[in-house]
Write an enzyme that holds these catalytic residues in place. Structure first.
Site, PDB file in Angstrom:
ATOM      1  N   HIS A  64      44.401  38.794  45.801  1.00 56.86           N
ATOM      2  CA  HIS A  64      43.731  37.735  45.043  1.00 56.86           C
ATOM      3  C   HIS A  64      43.698  36.405  45.810  1.00 56.86           C
ATOM      4  O   HIS A  64      42.611  35.869  46.054  1.00 56.86           O
ATOM      5  CB  HIS A  64      44.386  37.598  43.661  1.00 56.86           C
ATOM      6  CG  HIS A  64      43.969  36.376  42.910  1.00 56.86           C
ATOM      7  ND1 HIS A  64      42.674  36.148  42.496  1.00 56.86           N
ATOM      8  CD2 HIS A  64      44.674  35.289  42.513  1.00 56.86           C
ATOM      9  CE1 HIS A  64      42.608  34.983  41.876  1.00 56.86           C
ATOM     10  NE2 HIS A  64      43.804  34.435  41.875  1.00 56.86           N
ATOM     11  N   HIS A  89      47.807  29.153  46.184  1.00 56.32           N
ATOM     12  CA  HIS A  89      47.533  28.485  44.909  1.00 56.32           C
ATOM     13  C   HIS A  89      48.370  29.005  43.741  1.00 56.32           C
ATOM     14  O   HIS A  89      48.621  28.266  42.799  1.00 56.32           O
ATOM     15  CB  HIS A  89      46.034  28.509  44.579  1.00 56.32           C
ATOM     16  CG  HIS A  89      45.537  29.799  43.995  1.00 56.32           C
ATOM     17  ND1 HIS A  89      45.060  30.825  44.765  1.00 56.32           N
ATOM     18  CD2 HIS A  89      45.446  30.228  42.713  1.00 56.32           C
ATOM     19  CE1 HIS A  89      44.695  31.822  43.988  1.00 56.32           C
ATOM     20  NE2 HIS A  89      44.916  31.497  42.727  1.00 56.32           N
ATOM     21  N   GLU A  93      53.498  28.363  40.824  1.00 61.61           N
ATOM     22  CA  GLU A  93      53.555  28.741  39.423  1.00 61.61           C
ATOM     23  C   GLU A  93      54.254  30.081  39.193  1.00 61.61           C
ATOM     24  O   GLU A  93      55.032  30.233  38.271  1.00 61.61           O
ATOM     25  CB  GLU A  93      52.159  28.803  38.830  1.00 61.61           C
ATOM     26  CG  GLU A  93      52.280  28.996  37.341  1.00 61.61           C
ATOM     27  CD  GLU A  93      50.957  28.995  36.628  1.00 61.61           C
ATOM     28  OE1 GLU A  93      49.921  28.955  37.300  1.00 61.61           O
ATOM     29  OE2 GLU A  93      50.991  29.033  35.403  1.00 61.61           O
ATOM     30  N   ASP A  94      53.972  31.061  40.051  1.00 58.34           N
ATOM     31  CA  ASP A  94      54.413  32.429  39.764  1.00 58.34           C
ATOM     32  C   ASP A  94      55.582  32.925  40.615  1.00 58.34           C
ATOM     33  O   ASP A  94      56.061  34.022  40.401  1.00 58.34           O
ATOM     34  CB  ASP A  94      53.239  33.414  39.962  1.00 58.34           C
ATOM     35  CG  ASP A  94      52.095  33.116  39.005  1.00 58.34           C
ATOM     36  OD1 ASP A  94      52.361  32.487  37.966  1.00 58.34           O
ATOM     37  OD2 ASP A  94      50.956  33.498  39.299  1.00 58.34           O
ATOM     38  N   ASP A 155      38.944  30.363  42.383  1.00 60.14           N
ATOM     39  CA  ASP A 155      39.923  31.191  41.674  1.00 60.14           C
ATOM     40  C   ASP A 155      39.244  31.880  40.478  1.00 60.14           C
ATOM     41  O   ASP A 155      39.344  33.087  40.274  1.00 60.14           O
ATOM     42  CB  ASP A 155      41.063  30.262  41.207  1.00 60.14           C
ATOM     43  CG  ASP A 155      42.208  31.013  40.551  1.00 60.14           C
ATOM     44  OD1 ASP A 155      42.401  32.200  40.868  1.00 60.14           O
ATOM     45  OD2 ASP A 155      42.910  30.393  39.726  1.00 60.14           O
ATOM     46  N   ASP A 275       8.620  38.428  36.649  1.00 61.59           N
ATOM     47  CA  ASP A 275       7.943  38.126  37.904  1.00 61.59           C
ATOM     48  C   ASP A 275       7.871  36.625  38.177  1.00 61.59           C
ATOM     49  O   ASP A 275       7.184  36.189  39.082  1.00 61.59           O
ATOM     50  CB  ASP A 275       6.545  38.748  37.923  1.00 61.59           C
ATOM     51  CG  ASP A 275       5.700  38.257  36.770  1.00 61.59           C
ATOM     52  OD1 ASP A 275       6.270  37.633  35.855  1.00 61.59           O
ATOM     53  OD2 ASP A 275       4.484  38.481  36.783  1.00 61.59           O
TER      54      ASP A 275
HETATM   55 MN    MN Z   1      44.704  32.627  40.795  1.00 61.73          MN
END
Ligand code: MN
Length: 739
Positions: A64, A89, A93-94, A155, A275
């Protein structure tokens, strides 16, 4: 078994390295050895940090951030700092990585951007919070560094591209947010290709059937379009080559979303839209000669095809507010069809597709760069007014996004850009807050006009002011710019506070007379007694004489205390939460038709759902739970703004209950047609009717009828039978209210 997983891991490692090499290739253009070193370092840090994480699809998480970084490089044209930040990024956070780590390894700029990204996703990904408020917070970070927003868009784009593995309710929520917030934002930043892709992808998940149908039809008609394009551009190619131009010329089909939008807005079938497309001529020309050469090409095009004089758009001389530059004309093709021709330089095309980031690449033209600053300062103007509710803000913001722009001149010949529909008063506020606040009128092209006068592109406007003037509440009825609105509101608020101060003194005196203590508690009690929102409101009304203070006497009890007469109002929020919990029940889902007694729900009038439709519940305090169709016109706004009030819902199987729905017919008037229709409805399909109306006009008839059906299968069957009648052209489902 362990052997197998070993092989898989080896393969995964190879795939990850391949993805990384793809990223490096994508940012070749702007990369020196130091850049490569930083990107590799960020890649290694991210791989390690995410090593135990997997996405919903099962693949290693690191794919990702690599994909997001690649979008930044390839599709937005961002540089090394952004690529490094995109790779990292999600780390703060994770994972265990901290902002300090980022600062130590990659410097303060990267720390600042990742901090911004972490804050955004911190508030963004809670399904319980108000999305509009979060959106506003997100824009606030714009003032720090616009790259935060660009990376966030990359993202979101990757998340939309991989939305297939999410749960259906998540898909709907994310797709709604995307079309409501992110696509307009991408548009405003001038990221046209990302904007179209976001729109197409959100349609794919919100209206899978529509999406599949249109893309299928597009595929089928592609050869016809290609033939038309090659015939149309043949003489142009020859002439351009003869004059020594280096160029690319191509036909641009519309996006699926824009086709659908047009079908829906104009009520026309695919065949009348598909068209419509633009021919784009991209010229390899030196920047200093862009303008004369674009016009030279315009002249060549109109030598072959007749132009429509009303459809000439010159965004070369005056670029759009978001930086878009191009020369557009609409010409008549030999087959009598209008075709839009877009003429632009390679540089302009780059900016049109990739937006502001592309501006940075063409730094030497520093004049155009100020466009981004102008845009950022407008956003800041809107954000400064923190009193405005987030939803008002979104409305104002979207209003400013979608409307076309007009160009207005000051008496000295300075150019100001305003949204279409802007008034003289908007223009006054655009010049300066004080000019707006004291504006009493204006001269437009030397003629006196009122404040509410709507301006037209090219008007020259001179504002007339008076020191006695003050902003008025009714000004809000006609101004359109977010800036004018917010300035008027804050000025009215100041005025109100001033008046309220007088009211406060009056109340203090009254309390003194009655020997009541002037405490917060007693004031709150009065606020509740008069059913007001705030103490300021109470003071204001007292000062204006709108509140009779005499009855207060009856509330007085001993010891300088007031006593409430009625019970204080219940807290709305907790009621709402309770209702949501009740509605979800044990199965986390509302089953419609099962516990009819226990749960208070109604079928919403705006989309009129019947069993078989995909639906959701929306919890309201006053009217209980409202059931909407997933493709209800209001669904997008509800889902993206009030996700916490949405309840998953499905229909209980039921045969005995009938639901009413409206049908509209159109066709050729024919003797006996009405009889045939009613016959099919009542005898063949055994359907009950409530009301029916037919109207004929010049041999064309239109009819509306309300019928009772069990579910969508029942309804589809009926519609099919009715469509089969000779003379009936179209049968469509409509809301009851339209009948
Ligand atoms: Mn992300």
């Amino acid at each position: 078994m362990s052997d197998l997983s070993h092989i898989d891991l080896e393969k995964e490692k190879r795939d990850i390295l391949n993805a990384y090499r793809g990223l490096l290739r994508a940012c070749k253009r702007s990369r020196d050895r130091e850049d490569t070193r930083m990107i590799r370092k960020a890649f290694n840090v991210a791989v390690d940090a995410h090593k135990d994480m997997r996405r919903k699809s099962g693949e290693p998480y690191i794919f990702h951030p690599i994909a997001v970084a690649r979008i930044c490089a390839e599709e937005i044209g961002l540089g090394t700092t952004s690529i490094v930040c995109a790779l990292l990024h999600d780390t703060v956070e994770d994972t265990d990585i901290t902002l300090d780590d980022i600062n130590n390894m990659f410097g303060p700029k990267a720390e600042q951007i990742i901090d911004g990204l972490t804050k955004i996703s911190g508030v963004f990904d809670q399904s319980t919070s108000l999305q509009a408020e979060n959106f506003r917070k997100m824009l606030l970070t714009l003032s720090d560094d616009v790259r935060v927003i660009l990376i966030k868009l990359a993202d979101r784009l990757h998340n939309m591209r991989t939305l297939g593995s999410m749960r259906r309710d998540k898909q709907l929520k994310i797709a709604s947010e995307t079309s409501y917030l992110y696509a307009p934002l991408a548009h405003r930043l001038g990221l046209y290709s990302i904007k179209s892709e976001l729109e197409d992808l959100s349609l794919k998940y919100k209206e899978p059937d529509v999406y599949a149908e249109i893309s299928e039809k597009l595929k089928k008609t592609q050869a016809v379009r290609a033939r038309f394009v090659s015939r149309f551009i043949l003489p142009l190619k020859r002439a351009l080559t003869n004059e020594g131009f280096r160029f690319e010329i191509k036909g641009r089909p519309k996006s699926i979303y824009s086709i659908w939008n047009k079908m829906r807005k104009k009520g026309i079938p695919f065949e009348e839209v598909y068209d419509l497309f633009a021919i784009r001529i991209i010229l390899e020309i030196p920047q200093e000669n862009e303008k004369p050469l674009c016009w030279r090409v315009y002249s060549i095009v109109t030598d072959f095809y007749q132009p429509n004089p009303d459809r000439l758009r010159d965004w070369v001389s005056t670029p759009k507010g978001n930086g878009y530059e191009s020369l557009h004309t609409t010409v008549m093709s030999p087959t009598g069809k209008w075709v839009e021709v877009q003429i632009r330089s390679l540089r302009m095309d780059d900016i049109a597709e990739k937006g502001y980031a592309a501006h940075w690449k063409y730094k030497e033209s520093s004049e155009n760069e100020s466009g981004l600053d102008v845009w950022l300062s407008k956003i800041r103007d809107m954000l400064e007014n923190t009193e405005e509710s987030a939803l008002d803000f979104i409305d104002d913001f979207k209003m400013n996004l979608f409307s076309d722009e007009i160009f207005i001149f000051t008496p000295k010949g300075d150019l100001k850009t305003l949204p279409a529909g802007a008034t003289t008063l908007d223009f006054a506020f655009e010049i300066h807050t004080q000019v707006g606040a004291s504006c009493i009128g204006a001269k437009v092209n030397h003629k006196l006009v009122p404040l509410s006068h709507k301006l037209k592109s090219g008007d020259q406007v001179e504002i007339i002011t008076s020191s006695k003037q003050k902003p008025k509440a009714d000004w809000l009825d006609f101004v359109v710019t977010a800036k004018a609105k917010s300035k008027i509101k804050s000025s009215l608020k100041e005025e109100k506070n001033r008046v309220a101060a007088d009211g406060k003194e009056i109340l203090q005196r009254k309390f003194k007379n009655l020997k009541v203590h002037f405490t917060g508690e007693n004031v709150t009690l009065l606020v509740n007694h008069y059913k007001l929102d705030s103490a300021t409101e109470l003071y204001y009304r007292i000062a204006k004489g709108n509140i009779d203070l005499k009855p207060i006497k009856k509330l007085v009890v001993k010891g300088g205390q007031l006593k409430a007469k009625a019970t204080p109002s219940t807290r709305k929020q907790s009621t709402l939460e309770q209702m949501v919990t009740n509605a979800r029940g044990k199965s986390d889902q509302l089953v419609i038709g099962d516990d009819m007694e226990k749960i208070d729900y109604t079928l919403s009038k705006c989309c009129n759902p019947i069993p078989g439709d995909d639906v959701f519940g929306f919890v309201t305090v006053q009217d209980g739970i409202k059931i909407h169709r997933e493709n209800c016109p209001n669904a997008t706004a509800l889902m993206s703004n009030y996700a916490y009030r949405i309840v998953k819902a499905r229909w209980a199987s039921q045969e005995l209950i009938e639901f009413q729905t409206g049908l509209r017919f159109t066709g050729i008037d024919d003797v006996g047609l009405v009889n045939k229709i009613t016959g099919i409805i009542s005898t063949q399909n055994n359907v009950n009717m409530r009301s029916i109306s037919f109207e004929t006009n010049d041999g064309v008839f239109e009819g509306n009828v309300i019928v009772f059906v069990h579910d969508t299968d029942h309804l589809d069957h009926l519609i099919q039978n009715l469509t089969d009648i000779d003379g009936v052209l179209k049968v469509e489902r409509i809301a009851n209210d339209d009948v």
